[in-house]
Write an enzyme that holds these catalytic residues in place. Structure first.
Site, short mmCIF file in Angstrom:
data_model
loop_
_atom_site.label_atom_id
_atom_site.label_comp_id
_atom_site.label_asym_id
_atom_site.label_seq_id
_atom_site.Cartn_x
_atom_site.Cartn_y
_atom_site.Cartn_z
N GLU A 113 0.83 -1.21 0.00
CA GLU A 113 0.00 0.00 0.00
C GLU A 113 0.86 1.26 0.00
OE1 GLU A 113 -4.14 -1.22 2.15
OE2 GLU A 113 -2.37 -1.21 3.43
N GLU A 133 -3.66 -10.09 3.57
CA GLU A 133 -4.58 -9.78 4.67
C GLU A 133 -5.72 -10.79 4.80
OE1 GLU A 133 -2.76 -5.73 3.72
OE2 GLU A 133 -3.30 -7.56 2.65
#
Length: 259
Positions: A113, A133
């Protein structure tokens, strides 16, 4: 300001920022706060024309968020950490100067990210990327579900997000997740070469380019064209535009002053 988990250096109008939490450089709340403060500092520094973000060591760019910190948070605490992380990534994305991610190893979860929030991404041949995740029972919370599809397309983004599996540098280049892959010992020199070229460009025109592209990516075409027109006008009104056109007519290299 003194930074516990960051190092930085400025040379040839290029700032190199190192995430420094060896060996894997995970992101915790303090790193997010420090990174936001340093980006503000560098963005306001007239001696900086471009910024590079990388990690210390050879193993990782950033191997995700700090799971040990997250495990001890309740929902309210986790949402506060998430808010801070998103604000930091948005600050990088909206910085007035170009930001390059030099991915020197693992870029997992929050590390991926962070790279996505940068304007350009160069990685070493041993770099690996993943959004793992879902395998922890959560989803990316720092913009991964939004920035990734805008860069690689929705179908590929869903593949990476849904499976949570690692991809190598070659695949990252093929799906346009990164702009360039180089040998490990050429990573920082290449990133610096790019940054130094960008730092020589007219600052206001570069800022207007970034604003037009970033804003246009999130609105319909006609609204984007209106933004582009406003940014074009802002660039045209500068002293650097006059110098650039004079230099072109006179067949010489322009001397931009950032005004």
């Amino acid at each position: 300001m003194n930074y516990e988990f960051l190092q930085y250096e400025i040379d040839h109008r290029t700032a190199v920022v190192y995430i420094d939490r060896p060996p894997l450089n995970p992101l915790n709340t303090k790193v997010f706060r420090e990174l936001a403060a340093l980006i503000d500092e560098l963005d306001a520094n007239s001696q900086v024309g471009a910024i590079i973000i990388t990690g210390t060591g050879e193993k990782a760019f950033v191997a995700g968020a700090d799971i040990h910190e997250m495990m001890n948070l309740d929902l309210a605490g986790m949402m506060e950490m998430n808010k801070i992380s998103r604000a930091t990534f948005s600050k990088i994305e909206s910085a007035s100067k170009p930001v390059i991610a030099a991915v020197n190893g693992l870029a997992l979860g929050g590390g991926c990210e962070l790279a996505l929030a940068c304007d350009l991404r160069i990685c070493s041949e041993n770099a690996k990327f993943a959004f793992p995740e879902v395998n922890l029972g959560i989803i990316p919370g720092g913009g991964g579900t939004q920035r990734l599809p805008r860069i690689v397309g929705q179908g590929v983004a869903k593949e990476l997000l849904y499976f949570g599996e690692m991809i190598d540098a070659k695949r990252a280049l093929a799906i346009h997740l990164v702009n360039k892959v180089v040998p490990a010992d050429e990573l920082l020199p290449t990133a610096k070469e790019w940054a130094e070229k960008l730092a020589q460009k007219p600052a206001i025109a570069m800022r207007m380019l970034k604003e037009a592209v970033n804003t246009g990516a999130n609105v319909d075409l006609q609204s984007g064209l209106i933004v582009e027109t406003a940014c074009f006008g802002n660039a045209f009104a500068t002293e650097d535009r006059k110098e650039g056109m004079r230099a072109f007519a006179e067949k010489r290299k322009p001397v931009f002053v950032g005004k």
